[in-house]
Design an enzyme around this catalytic site. Structure first.
Site, PDB file in Angstrom:
ATOM      1  CG  HIS A 180      -0.295   0.051   2.541  1.00 26.64           C
ATOM      2  ND1 HIS A 180       0.250   1.197   3.072  1.00 26.64           N
ATOM      3  CD2 HIS A 180      -0.101  -0.910   3.476  1.00 26.64           C
ATOM      4  CE1 HIS A 180       0.743   0.958   4.271  1.00 26.64           C
ATOM      5  NE2 HIS A 180       0.554  -0.326   4.543  1.00 26.64           N
ATOM      6  CB  CYS A 196       1.529  -3.573   5.303  1.00 29.63           C
ATOM      7  SG  CYS A 196       0.014  -4.396   5.832  1.00 29.63           S
TER       8      CYS A 196
END
Length: 221
Positions: A180, A196
């Site tokens: 992301h 992440c």
């Protein structure tokens, strides 16, 4: 693979057929030795006018605060993976998108801090533009900054997932890990996330436009 509790987002499982059986990892990329420097094209690529059609502003990146090795580069493909594969090397803090001509597009990334790293093979099964952020209960419990958003934060320029999100699945299971964007571009090249893979917004917009659903993602251990 251990139970994944440290991911940066939560989502509901999406019904879909299982992807092809995993393939053994290729050898790790050979470390790059050239010294890169930013140029005029980088100044344009990472400016606040690079993505004029976005529904929210994408802030310019001060390139003086970013190590040039973490800017987008085209490099020889040393991953051993097939074209179209994403290969993430958390140790180098690089993400490679393998091309058809023996090269790879290389982007700088931020990765999970100690205790929150994940490695394995997955597939992109969901893509979102300006995604909402739904921190999992474990993150809400441990992180006071996440607690006000236990019920979610709408997508936008202040959302920690940035301009794009790509969900990584193993078979029919959402790993809860994402590739992301970020509102902290100067964290790229560091191990600071809750597991992440984060990218500068300009880079994640570019990657998002190049990869379809079903793309294989190899995160090296």
């Amino acid at each position: 693979m251990p139970v994944l509790l440290a991911a940066c987002a939560a989502s509901q499982p999406l019904p879909s057929a299982s992807p092809a059986a995993p393939i053994a990892f290729a050898p790790a990329p050979v470390p790059a030795s050239p010294v890169f420097s930013s140029d005029a094209s980088d100044a344009v690529r990472y400016s606040d006018t690079a993505n004029p059609d976005e529904p929210f502003p994408v802030k310019a990146v001060n390139l003086a605060k970013v190590d040039p090795q973490f800017l987008k580069q085209v490099v020889p493909n040393t991953t051993g993976e097939a074209p179209g594969t994403i290969v993430i090397d958390p140790h180098e803090r690089h993400l490679y998108l393998v091309q058809n001509d023996g090269t790879a597009i290389r982007y700088g990334v931020g990765v999970g801090r100690e205790g929150f790293a994940w490695s394995g093979q997955a597939y992109i099964r969901r893509k979102l533009e300006w995604p909402d952020w739904h921190p999992p209960a474990e993150m809400v419990a441990r992180d006071p900054h996440a607690r006000p958003y236990a019920d979610g934060m709408p997508g936008g320029p202040g959302n920690p997932l940035g301009a794009r999100s790509m969900a990584l699945w193993e078979g029919n299971r959402d790993t809860l890990f994402r590739i992301h964007g970020t509102i902290e571009p100067y964290s790229i090249g560091k191990a600071v996330s809750s597991g992440c893979i984060r990218m500068m917004n300009q880079d994640v917009i570019d990657l998002y436009s190049r990869v379809p659903l079903g793309t294989k993602v190899v995160v090296r251990g």
